[in-house]
Enzyme design. Structure first.
Site, PDB file in Angstrom:
ATOM      1  N   HIS A   1      11.578  -2.890   7.960  1.00 37.36           N
ATOM      2  CA  HIS A   1      12.001  -2.949   6.812  1.00 37.36           C
ATOM      3  C   HIS A   1      12.657  -1.339   5.873  1.00 37.36           C
ATOM      4  O   HIS A   1      13.186  -1.932   5.032  1.00 37.36           O
ATOM      5  CB  HIS A   1      11.385  -3.723   5.699  1.00 37.36           C
ATOM      6  CG  HIS A   1      10.140  -3.299   4.871  1.00 37.36           C
ATOM      7  ND1 HIS A   1       8.640  -2.512   5.304  1.00 37.36           N
ATOM      8  CD2 HIS A   1       9.657  -2.397   3.824  1.00 37.36           C
ATOM      9  CE1 HIS A   1       8.246  -2.105   4.822  1.00 37.36           C
ATOM     10  NE2 HIS A   1       8.729  -1.212   3.438  1.00 37.36           N
TER      11      HIS A   1
HETATM   12  N1  UDP Z   1       2.155  -7.799   5.081  1.00 36.67           N
HETATM   13  C1  UDP Z   1       2.222  -9.098   5.742  1.00 36.67           C
HETATM   14  N2  UDP Z   1       3.019  -9.562   5.967  1.00 36.67           N
HETATM   15  C2  UDP Z   1       3.611  -9.121   6.667  1.00 36.67           C
HETATM   16  C3  UDP Z   1       4.196  -7.561   6.569  1.00 36.67           C
HETATM   17  C4  UDP Z   1       2.927  -7.239   6.098  1.00 36.67           C
HETATM   18  O1  UDP Z   1       1.135  -9.531   5.027  1.00 36.67           O
HETATM   19  O2  UDP Z   1       4.825 -10.364   7.326  1.00 36.67           O
HETATM   20  C5  UDP Z   1       1.290  -7.046   4.321  1.00 36.67           C
HETATM   21  C6  UDP Z   1       0.508  -5.586   5.170  1.00 36.67           C
HETATM   22  O3  UDP Z   1      -0.750  -6.212   5.494  1.00 36.67           O
HETATM   23  C7  UDP Z   1       0.869  -4.923   3.575  1.00 36.67           C
HETATM   24  C8  UDP Z   1       1.996  -5.064   3.301  1.00 36.67           C
HETATM   25  O4  UDP Z   1       2.410  -6.221   3.578  1.00 36.67           O
HETATM   26  O5  UDP Z   1      -0.713  -4.939   3.462  1.00 36.67           O
HETATM   27  C9  UDP Z   1       2.295  -3.924   3.566  1.00 36.67           C
HETATM   28  O6  UDP Z   1       3.854  -4.283   3.044  1.00 36.67           O
HETATM   29  P1  UDP Z   1       4.872  -3.739   3.833  1.00 36.67           P
HETATM   30  O7  UDP Z   1       4.906  -3.059   4.781  1.00 36.67           O
HETATM   31  O8  UDP Z   1       5.836  -5.024   2.652  1.00 36.67           O
HETATM   32  O9  UDP Z   1       5.371  -2.553   2.379  1.00 36.67           O
HETATM   33  P2  UDP Z   1       5.461  -1.018   1.982  1.00 36.67           P
HETATM   34  O10 UDP Z   1       3.448  -0.614   2.290  1.00 36.67           O
HETATM   35  O11 UDP Z   1       6.287  -0.102   3.039  1.00 36.67           O
HETATM   36  O12 UDP Z   1       5.240  -0.464   0.735  1.00 36.67           O
END
Ligand code: UDP
Length: 383
Positions: A232
């Site tokens: 993403h």
């Molecule tokens: N996550 C979720 N469902 C999904 C994809 C990610 O629950 O389909 C959770 C994942 O387990 C983690 C969090 O979302 O706890 C991560 O979010 P994301 O990847 O959107 O953001 P980043 O960590 O890159 O800021």
């Protein structure tokens, strides 16, 4: 809706030695969250705060992520109390998003007059809340402080750096994060190394996820016989060449092993816009947290550009490939749980990905003891 009570003397107090109780003996903590990873990060701290008498947590949801599977499901699954305020701000450019959030948060903070504003991670919601609070002279606490990619092309990096420099309490997960802050001149007495709040969540919910998630059966998956992927980040999704390259690589990998991709809304929109479709990869809607950690723990390999998912791979001792040119979570690479693979036509990404599935990293404990959230709450209340 939260009942507004005015405590004028609570505002404009000196920093950082703020008094932590109003005349009713109640301490007011405003938590500002708005994006999926922040719901996960805030859940443990919120639970820890709820155990203290005389502490009122008021949750402002900016609306950055807003629908059922990017927001609501996290509140119900993680037992987060419903937001006291929902700003409904989303789908704008960074400047417009941050500006409108600041405007609305400022209005609320003037009404609520909290003792401290608690923010998480690195999104526009984080920066907007920190700026609004700091300009009202309300102490700011930043959970997951000190992370750096040293890549200022990432909007998240700008948000982190700015937020850290206007925060009064900086809660860090690792020594590296402490060193990053000190190297930028942030005073030692503002820095509290507590461990990683996402680790707390993964420990707390692992059993429940295993007992309740039926997604593995629905998708006909066997433990350790599939890879899980998430994509993403703007640098991977926002140009047709970058997104097409990643989808082609994943499709190629998926000729040998099932690849499950919960498709982030940004990625879905960009795939449609660029006319890109998946051939072999099994694309599904974004899943809730419990399904996600169950998929993570049962997968043979995780391929991601997410910050949180890189760590969660390690929490479940699953090898990981990060599709970026760098990572903030450098200790995962040092200990071989993760490799950073910058998407490129020039290298054999498919072989590198399959190879990483066979790598077991070092037996180390990197992100604390699962008590980070409790430590954050303790410092917030007693500092
Ligand atoms: N996550 C979720 N469902 C999904 C994809 C990610 O629950 O389909 C959770 C994942 O387990 C983690 C969090 O979302 O706890 C991560 O979010 P994301 O990847 O959107 O953001 P980043 O960590 O890159 O800021």
């Amino acid at each position: 809706m939260h009942l507004l009570i005015r405590f004028p003397e609570n505002i404009n107090r000196a920093k950082p030695g703020y008094t932590n109780k109003n005349e009713r003996g109640m301490m007011k903590i405003v938590t500002v969250i708005g994006a999926r990873p922040q719901f996960v990060k805030a859940s443990g701290v919120s639970r820890a705060l709820s155990k203290y008498n005389g502490v009122e947590e008021i949750i402002i949801h900016t609306g950055q992520h807003f629908d059922q599977n990017m927001s609501d499901i996290f509140f119900s699954e993680l037992d987060l109390k419903a937001p006291d305020y929902h700003l409904g701000i989303h789908g704008l450019s960074h400047g417009a998003l941050t500006g409108r959030m600041m405007e609305q948060i400022e209005i609320l903070l003037k009404e609520i007059k909290p003792d401290v504003v608690n923010v998480y991670g690195d999104t526009d919601s984080t920066l907007a809340a920190a700026l609004a609070a700091a300009k009202l002279h309300i102490p700011v606490a930043h959970v997951e402080a000190g992370l750096r990619s040293f890549n200022r092309m990432m909007p998240e990096e700008i948000n982190r750096v700015m937020t850290d420099h206007i925060s009064d309490l900086l809660f860090t997960p690792t020594d590296t994060a402490d060193q990053n802050l000190k190297a930028e001149g942030i005073a030692d007495d503002k820095i509290f190394q507590v461990g990683d709040v996402m680790y707390d969540a993964s420990l707390y919910y692992a059993e429940k996820a295993h007992a309740t998630s039926v997604l593995m059966q629905k998708l006909n998956l066997k433990p350790k016989e599939f890879y899980l992927a998430t994509i993403h980040r703007p640098q991977n999704t926002d140009t047709p060449d970058a997104l097409r390259l990643i989808c082609n690589v994943l499709d190629e990998v998926a000729k040998n092993v099932k690849v499950i991709l919960p498709v982030h809304p940004r990625t879905r929109i960009k795939m449609q816009e660029f006319g890109i479709s998946l051939k072999n990869v099994i694309g599904i809607e974004p899943v809730g947290y419990l399904d996600m950690i169950e998929l993570e723990s049962q997968s043979a390999l995780i391929i991601t550009d997410s910050g949180g998912v890189q760590k969660e791979a390690y929490f479940h001792r699953v090898p990981c490939v990060t599709l970026r040119s760098e990572t903030e979570w450098v200790e995962l690479v040092e200990h071989h749980w993760n490799i950073v693979l910058s998407p490129s036509e020039e290298i054999d990404m498919v072989s590198a990905i399959h190879h990483q599935a066979g790598v077991i990293g070092d037996n180390v404990q990197l992100y604390g003891s699962g008590k980070a959230s409790e430590k954050v709450a303790e410092v917030l209340i007693n500092k």
